[in-house]
Design an enzyme around this catalytic site. Structure first.
Site, mmCIF file in Angstrom:
data_model
loop_
_atom_site.group_PDB
_atom_site.id
_atom_site.type_symbol
_atom_site.label_atom_id
_atom_site.label_comp_id
_atom_site.label_asym_id
_atom_site.label_seq_id
_atom_site.Cartn_x
_atom_site.Cartn_y
_atom_site.Cartn_z
ATOM 1 N N ARG A 1 0.873 -1.193 0.000
ATOM 2 C CA ARG A 1 0.000 0.000 0.000
ATOM 3 C C ARG A 1 0.890 1.216 0.000
ATOM 4 O O ARG A 1 1.681 1.414 0.941
ATOM 5 C CB ARG A 1 -0.922 -0.007 1.221
ATOM 6 N N HIS B 1 -7.372 1.007 -6.388
ATOM 7 C CA HIS B 1 -7.538 0.125 -5.224
ATOM 8 C C HIS B 1 -8.188 -1.185 -5.732
ATOM 9 O O HIS B 1 -9.331 -1.497 -5.412
ATOM 10 C CB HIS B 1 -8.407 0.813 -4.171
ATOM 11 N N GLN C 1 -9.862 -3.958 -3.481
ATOM 12 C CA GLN C 1 -11.175 -3.556 -2.977
ATOM 13 C C GLN C 1 -12.261 -3.888 -3.999
ATOM 14 O O GLN C 1 -13.346 -4.350 -3.654
ATOM 15 C CB GLN C 1 -11.171 -2.052 -2.685
ATOM 16 N N ASP D 1 -17.167 6.937 -1.693
ATOM 17 C CA ASP D 1 -15.921 6.806 -0.937
ATOM 18 C C ASP D 1 -15.672 8.152 -0.252
ATOM 19 O O ASP D 1 -16.311 9.157 -0.589
ATOM 20 C CB ASP D 1 -14.774 6.460 -1.913
ATOM 21 N N CYS E 1 -16.244 1.399 0.525
ATOM 22 C CA CYS E 1 -15.070 0.597 0.877
ATOM 23 C C CYS E 1 -14.693 0.735 2.340
ATOM 24 O O CYS E 1 -14.017 -0.115 2.888
ATOM 25 C CB CYS E 1 -13.906 0.929 -0.036
ATOM 26 N N ARG F 1 -13.247 -8.732 1.360
ATOM 27 C CA ARG F 1 -11.831 -8.456 1.122
ATOM 28 C C ARG F 1 -11.022 -9.721 1.389
ATOM 29 O O ARG F 1 -10.097 -10.061 0.650
ATOM 30 C CB ARG F 1 -11.332 -7.326 2.048
#
Ligand code: CP
Ligand code: NVA
Length: 319
Positions: free
Chosen positions: A105, A132, A135, A228, A268, A296
């Site tokens: 990340r 991402h 996700q 988001d 998310c 996830r």
């Protein structure tokens, strides 16, 4: 050839479907595949590097790696030499001799590209400034579970349409054959290059792309609504201005009314109730965010096992 997963389109439409199917299987049979068990399979340790903080990514990768017979090595922000004392290239040349897979990340997406270009073990993007994709595997698995299909559904994303989640909704959604609508204010829409890539993928799958500044246009009849945070990690200094900028793009009861009556809502997480999503929506009956968070785990396990198999490092055989 070593396979990596840096952005959503790194999987072809058929490969994405394969990974999602494997994820559904792993959700039912959590210990069926053991690619990190050693003894002829891949090495046991998987490195998970964080330059930004995390709850879901950290816990789901740690649990998932354990489920697959491996040992997670979590490297928290500031704990390694990477980025301040040592280059990406020197770091991966060392790590690839010791671990099965590297999950990272980070901020600039180019770091992941640099790492993957030379790595002999799979490199997985667990969030960069631009994408991402892990996700989105979880999100698509969740939609599949709740709607029974992906292709042909309309998915609307509202809010900061220039961030990593918007890009990934676009690319992963059209890869699955969905009609993806992205709504955000002028100046905060996906880059032309991302839109062009999504349109090319949509032409293959029968999906479509619509980019709009009108929330109502994005939402009209949508089967899936996603949003988001308006302030992504690294943008904290712009918080006040961003809260003002995106206020017409909130997912609240008014937004739900414009979508299909049976629309499901994705986020998310972490979520900021009262900003990008209202409390009565995220905690209401159309929200599937807890399934999404759980997925996830299953989606990333499938991805890791699949990449090990395709990279000829551990065959995808049942334990
Ligand atoms: N959705 C997500 O990636 O959450 P974390 O930042 O907690 O990992
Ligand atoms: N866009 C958000 C996603 C968090 C999981 C961020 O990058 O901070």
């Amino acid at each position: 050839m070593t396979r990596h997963f840096l952005k959503d389109t790194d999987l072809s439409p058929a490969e994405q479907a394969e990974v999602l199917q494997l994820a559904a299987e792993m959700k039912q049979f959590p210990y069926r595949y053991q690619p990190f068990a050693g003894d002829g399979a891949g090495r046991k340790t998987v490195a998970v590097i964080f330059d930004k903080t995390s709850t879901r990514t950290r816990v789901s990768f740690a649990s998932g790696i354990s489920d697959l017979g491996g040992v997670p090595l979590i490297i928290n922000p500031g704990e390694s030499q990477l980025g301040h004392k040592e280059t990406v290239s020197d770091t991966i040349k060392v790590m690839e001799r010791m671990v099965s897979t590297v999950v990272w990340r980070t901020y600039a997406h180019s770091g992941l590209e640099e790492m993957a270009a030379i790595s002999k073990v799979p490199v997985i993007n667990s969030l960069s400034d631009d994408y991402h994709p892990c996700q989105l595997l979880a999100d698509l698995l969740t939609v599949q579970e709740h709607k029974g299909k992906l292709a042909g559904l309309t998915m609307a994303y509202l809010g900061d349409a220039a961030n990593n989640m918007a890009n990934s909704y676009l690319l992963a959604g059209v890869t699955a054959g969905m009609h993806v609508r992205i709504g955000g204010p002028e100046g905060y829409l996906p880059a032309d290059s991302v839109v062009a890539e999504a349109e090319a993928r949509a032409a293959e799958t029968g999906g479509s792309v619509q980019i709009t500044t009108e929330p109502a246009q994005a939402l009209a009849g949508a089967d899936v609504i996603a949003t988001d945070t308006w302030v992504s990690m690294g943008q904290e200094d712009e918080k006040a201005q961003r809260l003002e900028l995106f206020k017409d793009y909130a997912v609240d009861q008014g937004a739900l009314k414009l979508a299909a009556g049976d629309a499901i809502v994705l986020h998310c997480l972490p979520a900021y109730r009262g900003y990008e999503i209202s409390a009565d929506v995220i905690d209401g009956p159309q929200s599937v965010v807890w399934d999404e968070a759980e997925n996830r785990l299953h989606a990333q396990k499938a991805l890791m096992a699949w990449l090990m198999d395709k990279s000829a490092l551990a065959p995808l055989a049942t334990a």
